[in-house]
Design an enzyme around this catalytic site. Sequence first.
Site, mmCIF file in Angstrom:
data_model
loop_
_atom_site.group_PDB
_atom_site.id
_atom_site.type_symbol
_atom_site.label_atom_id
_atom_site.label_comp_id
_atom_site.label_asym_id
_atom_site.label_seq_id
_atom_site.Cartn_x
_atom_site.Cartn_y
_atom_site.Cartn_z
ATOM 1 N N THR A 126 40.806 52.599 28.162
ATOM 2 C CA THR A 126 40.821 53.327 29.427
ATOM 3 C C THR A 126 40.712 52.354 30.603
ATOM 4 O O THR A 126 39.849 51.476 30.622
ATOM 5 C CB THR A 126 39.660 54.329 29.485
ATOM 6 N N CYS A 180 31.123 13.436 29.828
ATOM 7 C CA CYS A 180 30.487 13.242 28.522
ATOM 8 C C CYS A 180 30.405 11.747 28.226
ATOM 9 O O CYS A 180 31.376 11.018 28.406
ATOM 10 C CB CYS A 180 31.300 13.918 27.421
ATOM 11 N N HIS A 202 37.199 38.772 40.732
ATOM 12 C CA HIS A 202 35.963 38.272 41.339
ATOM 13 C C HIS A 202 36.109 36.897 41.967
ATOM 14 O O HIS A 202 35.175 36.405 42.613
ATOM 15 C CB HIS A 202 34.833 38.263 40.305
#
Length: 378
Positions: A236, A327, A200
Amino acid sequence: MRVYFDNAATTPLDPDVMKEMYKVMETQFGNPSSIHAHGREARTLIERSRKTIAGLLHTSPAEIFFTSSGTEADNTAIRCGIIDHKITHAITSPTEHHAVLHTLEAMEKSGIIKLSLVNINSKGVIDYDHLETLLKENERSFVSLMHANNEIGTLSDMERIGDLCEAYNAIYHCDTVQTMGHYQHDLSKLKAHFVVCAGHKLHGPKGVGFLHINHKIKIKPFIYGGAQERNMRGGTENIYGIVGLAKALELAYGEMEQHQNHIQGLKSYMMEQLVANVPGVSFNGETDPEKSLYTVLNVAFPEMEMSDMLLFNLDIAGISASGGSACSSGSDIGSHVLTAIGASSSRPSVRFSFSKYNTKEEVDFVVAKVRELCAVNV
């Protein structure tokens, strides 16, 4: 108007890939492990796809193993590469994707390995001298360093890392999820034991990827079950996804130079327009086109009120992008990549990532909206 600039997260499915997959969905439903005609037809499609991918990457079809994702491929390479070869020391960087970093951290916590982090500079570039020192000090290490960072786009030198790993008898795993289909990879020359792909990320389907395992290394399965993937991965096969992945990679290689020129042009144009229209803007990671992934641009905006709302406001304005801030404390859920390169926690950052479908008009739209938001929030 709605524009999509989050292609590093996922890309739209290419219509030609969809057509190829749909043909298979309509006619091929057999289980590839079945020996009857329906199964053999399905198996033929999978092996044809494997051969296509191997040909594009200059490797053997026997070295391509289909997975459900890049994350599964990374986990397989890391966990099996380390456990099966009785490795006790691993090297990675603090800016790796969490599919790599969290896996290695979990293995260290379990007492399987000792983990070392290679030094990086403020642009996310690996300190190759430090890497060599770590390799010298730790015989037969497992090295996992990505080709291109998914947040800031900084590229690593795969050939240099491969040479170092070979010199010190290390196993080299490279997360190539962001660059597969965007750069030429000649796996017959690359000294990597494992490279990975997620369909993707290159206009293929979600739910499918592959792991390339160099013939010089052997591992046991990560997922047990049936004898699929030459006894290397039970389950599969996703025949529709595999066919779509092969088609997407084939299209990517056929159009690579054209798309690279187009996308790099958009990235450079956006950088110019942001600098001209947004005072105080800067960029995280490498910006040199030779050292930076051309599909990714990470932008650091000036300090502003409610900076944590910038992504939300972009979304409301019709712009899909991603990002955040470094952060500022151990309890923050911020970007570990931006924190690792020392980015300011008070400046919001946004990752804009491009594809062949983006246009200059869309860039103009984004810059105009960003300019409005920054002016309002100063």
